[in-house]
Design an enzyme around this catalytic site. Structure first.
Site, mmCIF file in Angstrom:
data_model
loop_
_atom_site.group_PDB
_atom_site.id
_atom_site.type_symbol
_atom_site.label_atom_id
_atom_site.label_comp_id
_atom_site.label_asym_id
_atom_site.label_seq_id
_atom_site.Cartn_x
_atom_site.Cartn_y
_atom_site.Cartn_z
ATOM 1 N N ASP A 73 0.804 -1.231 0.000
ATOM 2 C CA ASP A 73 0.000 0.000 0.000
ATOM 3 C C ASP A 73 0.832 1.273 0.000
ATOM 4 O O ASP A 73 0.278 2.367 0.065
ATOM 5 C CB ASP A 73 -1.003 0.003 1.154
ATOM 6 C CG ASP A 73 -0.328 -0.082 2.517
ATOM 7 O OD1 ASP A 73 0.900 0.063 2.587
ATOM 8 O OD2 ASP A 73 -1.039 -0.303 3.509
ATOM 9 N N CYS A 100 -19.494 -5.432 9.832
ATOM 10 C CA CYS A 100 -19.813 -5.910 8.476
ATOM 11 C C CYS A 100 -20.316 -7.345 8.514
ATOM 12 O O CYS A 100 -19.661 -8.235 9.067
ATOM 13 C CB CYS A 100 -18.563 -5.821 7.595
ATOM 14 S SG CYS A 100 -18.822 -6.453 5.919
#
Length: 392
Positions: free
Chosen positions: A138, A251
């Site tokens: 990243d 989630c």
């Protein structure tokens, strides 16, 4: 050099090799530009929603040919990480602990992913010695979640994270650009439906609902800044001193997902649930010994010490007051002194003349404007406390 094109059989061999190396998911995407994202990225930057942690040149993020000569394929990989500690440490009243978010557990994932990708490149080079590769985690130019979605690893959820069928969003992502042309995989359809649990649960309203976020409002970002944490976020971090897991915890795709596949990612409880008070005065050497291998140490000691002070304030830990006074009076860093003053104001229950004088004396010595403002606020808070019942 002739164009390199992989056969379907070789692709399958690479998929098997990835599994043998310890890569949990692999997918193949075209290296065509991601120009459908350009307007959105520019809007986000103009709106002030970016954090500064992103690669600064938007064109480099969406045009692979700017960062690699004649790219053909992006190989995306995912490694699953644990979501639960095997042996969590208890919270004790006089020994309060902080918490590192799950993505920072174990050895820094950048090192783990680079190791896996370098080993995969070596396997491919055995067949294509003239091929070129650029592995990235990243910190590279491309957007991990976008390349992973194109490669069919999962879909980007409303919270902006990649959600996989097998592991939910508890995955680290990396990608390898190459000039070998592979057959590409199909993208996964958006799967959030009418679910907005992550949006509703975000305590700072950082999520915009369409996979984008105001990064500066994200608690994960706030725990990684180096200056004063704005007052509106301090209570909201509770006792988490690095990162934030809230949008992942709620989630539905993450329910029951807890994979302990890679030994390097196994968390040390004392590292990911550190005692807060010892953090306030730890040396650089102690910091490196306890946290140096973790991704959560990348910003250095000062932000984590600031967050530890805030966490102690959120616990209203009376036993921390002597140490916070020591930090207030002796720490050489203005921001840490000012945060300690704020924490004293939050923890002290009743009006205490000695405590008021202590902060006032330190305030008189300060020259940094932000620190002066913090201490003035703390002093006002302390002066407005009620007297203990037996002194009223």
């Amino acid at each position: 050099m002739n164009e390199l094109k992989a056969t379907a059989d070789f692709k399958q061999r690479i998929i098997q090799a990835a599994k043998d190396i310890g890569i949990d998911k692999i997918g193949f995407a075209s290296a065509e530009p991601f120009n459908h994202l350009e307007d959105s990225l520019r809007e986000q930057k103009a709106a002030g929603h970016t954090t500064g942690f992103e690669h600064p040149v938007i064109e480099d993020r969406i045009y692979p040919e700017r960062i690699f000569n004649k790219p053909k394929t992006i190989i995306a990989i995912a490694l699953a990480y644990p979501s639960q500690l095997k042996d969590p440490l208890p919270q004790e009243k006089d020994k309060r602990r902080g918490f590192f978010s799950r993505a920072s557990w174990g050895t820094d994932y950048h090192h783990v992913l680079r190791d896996r990708m370098n080993r995969l490149v070596e396997v491919i080079q055995d067949e294509y010695a003239d091929a070129n590769f650029k592995p990235m985690v990243d910190t590279g130019e491309l957007m991990d979640v976008v390349t992973a979605q194109r490669a069919g690893l999962g879909f980007i959820g409303r919270n902006g994270l990649l959600i996989t069928e097998e592991f939910g969003s508890y995955v680290y992502l990396g990608e390898i650009i190459t000039d070998i042309e592979f057959e590409t995989d199909e993208e996964v359809a958006f799967g959030c439906g009418d679910c907005y649990r992550c949006i509703d649960a975000c305590p700072t309203d950082a999520l915009l609902g369409d996979g984008r976020m105001n990064g500066r409002r994200c608690l994960s970002y706030q725990t990684q800044t180096k200056g004063y944490m704005p007052a509106e976020y301090r209570r909201k971090i509770t006792h988490v001193i690095y990162g934030c897991d809230i949008c992942q915890i709620v989630c539905p795709y993450n329910q029951g997902k807890n994979f302990h596949i890679h030994p390097e990612m196994e968390p040390e409880p004392e590292a990911v649930q550190p005692l807060l008070k010892p953090m306030l005065t730890m040396t650089n050497r102690e910091f490196k010994e306890q946290f140096g291998e973790m991704a959560g140490s990348w910003r250095g000691k000062k932000p984590l010490q600031r967050n530890a002070i805030i966490a102690l304030a959120n616990f209203r830990d009376q036993t921390a007051l002597p140490q916070l006074i020591e930090v207030l009076e002796e720490d050489p860093r203005p921001m840490i002194r000012g945060t300690a003053a704020w924490a004293i104001g939050q923890i002290q229950r009743y009006y205490n003349e000695a405590m008021v004088e202590c902060v006032a004396d330190q305030l008189a010595k300060e020259t940094d404007p932000e620190t002066i403002a913090e201490m003035e606020t703390a002093l006002e808070t302390l002066r407005n406390k009620r007297l203990p019942r037996d002194q009223r």
